[in-house]
Design a protein around this motif. Sequence first.
Motif, mmCIF file in Angstrom:
data_model
loop_
_atom_site.group_PDB
_atom_site.id
_atom_site.type_symbol
_atom_site.label_atom_id
_atom_site.label_comp_id
_atom_site.label_asym_id
_atom_site.label_seq_id
_atom_site.Cartn_x
_atom_site.Cartn_y
_atom_site.Cartn_z
ATOM 1 N N THR A 134 3.899 15.328 13.019
ATOM 2 C CA THR A 134 3.867 14.910 14.428
ATOM 3 C C THR A 134 3.143 15.946 15.291
ATOM 4 O O THR A 134 2.789 17.028 14.831
ATOM 5 C CB THR A 134 5.292 14.771 15.003
ATOM 6 O OG1 THR A 134 5.883 16.069 15.057
ATOM 7 C CG2 THR A 134 6.152 13.847 14.167
ATOM 8 N N MET A 135 3.001 15.620 16.546
ATOM 9 C CA MET A 135 2.359 16.539 17.483
ATOM 10 C C MET A 135 3.195 17.807 17.690
ATOM 11 O O MET A 135 2.655 18.857 18.038
ATOM 12 C CB MET A 135 2.118 15.856 18.835
ATOM 13 C CG MET A 135 1.081 14.748 18.809
ATOM 14 S SD MET A 135 -0.523 15.261 18.143
ATOM 15 C CE MET A 135 -1.213 16.138 19.544
ATOM 16 N N HIS A 136 4.496 17.713 17.468
ATOM 17 C CA HIS A 136 5.307 18.940 17.563
ATOM 18 C C HIS A 136 4.872 19.931 16.483
ATOM 19 O O HIS A 136 4.705 21.117 16.734
ATOM 20 C CB HIS A 136 6.795 18.630 17.389
ATOM 21 C CG HIS A 136 7.293 17.557 18.295
ATOM 22 N ND1 HIS A 136 7.242 17.663 19.659
ATOM 23 C CD2 HIS A 136 7.830 16.339 18.038
ATOM 24 C CE1 HIS A 136 7.730 16.561 20.203
ATOM 25 N NE2 HIS A 136 8.094 15.744 19.232
ATOM 26 N N GLY A 149 3.302 19.005 22.970
ATOM 27 C CA GLY A 149 3.720 18.132 21.865
ATOM 28 C C GLY A 149 4.514 16.939 22.375
ATOM 29 O O GLY A 149 4.342 15.813 21.912
ATOM 30 N N TRP A 207 14.214 21.562 22.048
ATOM 31 C CA TRP A 207 14.474 20.304 21.354
ATOM 32 C C TRP A 207 14.184 20.475 19.877
ATOM 33 O O TRP A 207 13.481 21.372 19.459
ATOM 34 C CB TRP A 207 13.625 19.165 21.918
ATOM 35 C CG TRP A 207 12.161 19.408 21.766
ATOM 36 C CD1 TRP A 207 11.379 19.076 20.704
ATOM 37 C CD2 TRP A 207 11.301 20.039 22.712
ATOM 38 N NE1 TRP A 207 10.084 19.459 20.934
ATOM 39 C CE2 TRP A 207 10.005 20.054 22.146
ATOM 40 C CE3 TRP A 207 11.503 20.608 23.974
ATOM 41 C CZ2 TRP A 207 8.915 20.605 22.812
ATOM 42 C CZ3 TRP A 207 10.399 21.145 24.612
ATOM 43 C CH2 TRP A 207 9.131 21.142 24.045
ATOM 44 N N ASN A 208 14.763 19.565 19.154
ATOM 45 C CA ASN A 208 14.528 19.548 17.732
ATOM 46 C C ASN A 208 14.307 18.101 17.353
ATOM 47 O O ASN A 208 15.217 17.411 16.909
ATOM 48 C CB ASN A 208 15.736 20.142 17.000
ATOM 49 C CG ASN A 208 15.472 20.231 15.519
ATOM 50 O OD1 ASN A 208 14.315 20.270 15.095
ATOM 51 N ND2 ASN A 208 16.529 20.253 14.732
ATOM 52 N N LEU A 209 13.106 17.631 17.619
ATOM 53 C CA LEU A 209 12.814 16.227 17.382
ATOM 54 C C LEU A 209 12.351 16.072 15.931
ATOM 55 O O LEU A 209 11.296 16.546 15.543
ATOM 56 C CB LEU A 209 11.762 15.743 18.380
ATOM 57 C CG LEU A 209 12.286 15.735 19.819
ATOM 58 C CD1 LEU A 209 11.174 15.861 20.823
ATOM 59 C CD2 LEU A 209 13.089 14.471 20.090
ATOM 60 N N ILE A 210 13.182 15.419 15.174
ATOM 61 C CA ILE A 210 12.934 15.287 13.731
ATOM 62 C C ILE A 210 11.752 14.348 13.521
ATOM 63 O O ILE A 210 11.673 13.290 14.129
ATOM 64 C CB ILE A 210 14.176 14.689 13.029
ATOM 65 C CG1 ILE A 210 15.441 15.387 13.507
ATOM 66 C CG2 ILE A 210 13.986 14.711 11.515
ATOM 67 C CD1 ILE A 210 15.801 16.657 12.855
ATOM 68 N N SER A 211 10.851 14.737 12.637
ATOM 69 C CA SER A 211 9.682 13.896 12.403
ATOM 70 C C SER A 211 10.095 12.652 11.619
ATOM 71 O O SER A 211 10.958 12.701 10.752
ATOM 72 C CB SER A 211 8.627 14.662 11.629
ATOM 73 O OG SER A 211 8.924 14.609 10.252
ATOM 74 N N SER A 212 9.462 11.551 11.988
ATOM 75 C CA SER A 212 9.830 10.295 11.336
ATOM 76 C C SER A 212 8.848 9.937 10.218
ATOM 77 O O SER A 212 9.070 8.997 9.478
ATOM 78 C CB SER A 212 9.893 9.174 12.369
ATOM 79 O OG SER A 212 8.814 9.288 13.270
ATOM 80 N N GLU A 257 1.117 11.104 12.534
ATOM 81 C CA GLU A 257 1.664 10.061 13.414
ATOM 82 C C GLU A 257 0.594 9.367 14.266
ATOM 83 O O GLU A 257 0.828 8.274 14.775
ATOM 84 C CB GLU A 257 2.742 10.639 14.340
ATOM 85 C CG GLU A 257 2.222 11.554 15.419
ATOM 86 C CD GLU A 257 3.229 11.731 16.551
ATOM 87 O OE1 GLU A 257 3.884 10.753 16.920
ATOM 88 O OE2 GLU A 257 3.347 12.854 17.063
ATOM 89 N N ASN A 258 -0.565 10.017 14.436
ATOM 90 C CA ASN A 258 -1.556 9.408 15.329
ATOM 91 C C ASN A 258 -3.001 9.607 14.877
ATOM 92 O O ASN A 258 -3.924 9.151 15.546
ATOM 93 C CB ASN A 258 -1.373 9.944 16.751
ATOM 94 C CG ASN A 258 -1.444 11.472 16.801
ATOM 95 O OD1 ASN A 258 -1.930 12.112 15.865
ATOM 96 N ND2 ASN A 258 -0.955 12.045 17.883
ATOM 97 N N PRO A 284 -1.456 5.488 19.889
ATOM 98 C CA PRO A 284 -0.643 6.674 19.587
ATOM 99 C C PRO A 284 -1.149 7.936 20.283
ATOM 100 O O PRO A 284 -0.386 8.858 20.530
ATOM 101 C CB PRO A 284 -0.740 6.814 18.073
ATOM 102 C CG PRO A 284 -1.975 6.083 17.678
ATOM 103 C CD PRO A 284 -2.127 4.977 18.677
ATOM 104 N N ILE A 285 -2.440 7.995 20.578
ATOM 105 C CA ILE A 285 -3.014 9.140 21.290
ATOM 106 C C ILE A 285 -4.386 8.685 21.774
ATOM 107 O O ILE A 285 -4.977 7.763 21.205
ATOM 108 C CB ILE A 285 -3.125 10.384 20.362
ATOM 109 C CG1 ILE A 285 -3.515 11.638 21.158
ATOM 110 C CG2 ILE A 285 -4.105 10.140 19.208
ATOM 111 C CD1 ILE A 285 -3.364 12.940 20.359
#
Lengths: 452, 250, 189
Positions: free
Chosen positions: C140-142, A246, C25-30, C105-106, A260-261
């Motif tokens: 997101t990808m996460h 990710g 990690w804790n990456l907050i989605s935008s 996101e993508n 973006p990808i």
Amino acid sequence: MSHSEKASLFIQDAEKTQWHDETLWFVRKKRDLITKTIPEWEELRETASQIKDHVLDHLADYLEEFERNANKNGIQVHWAQNAEEHNRLVLDIIQSKQCQSIVKSKSILTEECHLNPFLEKNGVEVVDTDLGERIVQFLNQPPSHIVLPAIHLKKREISELFHEKLQTEKGNEDPYYLTQAARIHLREKFLNAKVAITGVNFAVAETGEFVVCTNEGNADMGVHLADVHIACMGIEKIIPRRKDLGVFMRILARSATGQPITNYSSHFRSPASGKEIHLILLDNGRSAQLKREKFRNSLKCIRCGACMNTCPIYRKSGGYSYDSTVPGPIGSILSPGTDLKKHSTLPFASTLCGSCSDVCPVKINIHEQLYEWRQEITKANPDRPKNLSMKLASGIFKSPLAYRISGTLMRKVIQALPNSILYHPLNSWGKQRDLPQVPKESFRDWYKNNRL
Amino acid sequence: MPEYKNIGLFIPCYIDQFYPQVGIASLELLEKLGCQVGFPLGQTCCGQPLANSGYERDTEGSSLHFIEQFQHFDYIVAPSGSCVLHIKEHFPASAKIHPSFPEIKDKIFELTEFLTDILKVAIQGKFPHRVGYHASCHGLRGLRLGASSELNIADFNKSKQLLSQLEGLDWVELDRKDECCGFGGTFAVSEEALSVQMGNDRLRDHTSHQVEIITGGDVSCLMHLEGIAKRQHEKLKFMHIAEILNQAIS
Amino acid sequence: MNSRSIILEKLRTGNPVADKPLPEWNLISSAKNLVSGFKKAIEANKGEVFELSEFENWLKSQEFEQVLSISKHFNYPNSIQIPTDAHELAELNLAIIDGQFGTAENGAIWLDDKNLNLRALPFITEHLVIILSKKQLVATMHDAYKRIQDSNSGFGLFLAGPSKTADIEQSLVIGAHGAKSLRVVWCED
């Protein structure tokens, strides 16, 4: 030839140099734009960097975990200590399938191993299927950029090449037309290849899967139509967990091209029924680089090419000026580890401006490693004249008296010399630059007269 | 305003010999802003030219000499980001173990960061000119005197913060606001063709935006750019930021 | 010793190991509006997004010789049979398949062996249609990898657009080796 000699040749074509510079700068700008839409960008870089740092500390463990899981999935894992062993493994697999022609998608690692000439020598036709790679393969050239292999060529040159190789219309330079011609040409190759080779972007220890990213879809066209897929990867490409993907999938394409990808991100876990996947883990100097404390983290590289796009020296001197499989800033810290003598000018092909380190998505301190390689190179190849002048300077700088005398002397000499000597071609500074006007007194003299 | 009575001025060797006016401007500027400045006459060079050429190990003498010359000051200020970065990061290990080195590292400042971060002064003055700013790489990405364009962080620039306070100064936004000029020390001669090409490209960015004066915090970059501009009979003027500030305040 | 043992031995000896921990990690989605974010992303990747009725009209206006639909959400009566060998798809004009979920996101859509049947399908077809539910979007990808953490398919793919290249003077050309177009069609879940 040194980097500077090759760079001087490249620069002679002023129009092309400017185009090369501006085109890559445009890619860098696209990267800036898209990364600035991600508020957590710097956190992503930091996380990616920490994951890679951790992996480098535990590489053997993760490789074993990966191998175990890959084997369970039905992937056949091979190990190669060096390029020769790697190439031999590939050839053995191809020959065991009685295969005479293979397709290969972009893999900088196979460039590093010089796989193509080896296979060709052994009677195997190799077709590079990435459009840019096919173009440079037709020209018998290596890629000049790891992501944009044919960035040094103009469409006029490609049009002429395709006219000769693919019988396209003479003078038709339309990129769409030329791409379609390549599509038709390569489709036939895809449909007939029994073995397909790809590189690897990431391999996941936890699942035993590996990921290959392309925009053209050429890797997938090759492997899904072939019976045998050979994936070649450097041992440093391992990441621990699927969830780590990710992080890396978010930074790779954004850093590489500002998208973006990639349009295709393929996850290979086990072969389709009746087919085979072979994966070769290659060392080829990586374990040695890992032992070099100052340089080991160069192995964090994910091959996005952002440091090339941002580097003013790369942009204005072209990939070939580096004479190294991986050109640009990252290549200049990787290559000296493999052949210090051959690549001894590369760490000096930099102003240490640091843009590469700031753009790097896994935070490799590239410019600091360039500085450190300079220290190593002067130790290993003491070229005497330089050494002497530097020793002299070192003596002057530690003695105030010697410093004052030499400074005054230098100003006097420059004042006294006629321009014909000052700007003699042997004086590199003065070829295209004036020297500063020499003041009557130094700051020190002024200070003594005005403040003491 | 607290008093700054014991400031050591470090004037890099090439400024001392070729650009005394930059040293004078730095000194006068600091004095105008209420500082008491000393200039140790025994100072030489920081050793950067050697270290960047791969001879860091030969700079032990000059580095220890520098520490001895400057250790008794409260602050050390230099009109060069490049030299300050060198002292902080590239002194050889044998000098870094000197007991005064950690302190030196913390109390040495490039001129503009000393003004914005330590003195925190408001600048009052006039400078009615169209000014293009050349960000020296070592100042920008080494000392972080501004936000480099690669990073996704809040924008700032310490030189802009100072110059934008001057009445009439027209700050020019460049197309490539922080690309290297191609000086790079010995790079300027060992890679002469590239170095000049890079300088030319930087100059074009300024001239295409009708810049009148190019300024910056490192004379080495300016010397290189000015050398090219002069050879091509460009009418551009070059001033170190200390010269602009000093002239504007008087 | 074989190469495997030699390499592992080299990696285990004489390394300056700092033992840096594996980060969490804790990456907050935008992303906020997933549907519009996803659509924008697909369009930026040079794909298109259609409502079902728009797609049906478009399909009627086309004259494809070979169409293969393996979608569970869209019935195409004249679909060809799926062959056992992907080489037989060389002349396929249009493939219609189901996507599992999309990433806002993508624009990346997750597909695996159960969606593809033949792994070559989304590449070898001239044009590609992916049927996707608006409810199956993540930010997101996460989030995407969280969702497929436990799935175990021999092959999986994030597909985000048509085949494209910019290898000739950085001019973008759609339709390099794989599908020349991607249409994402919303379906009711």
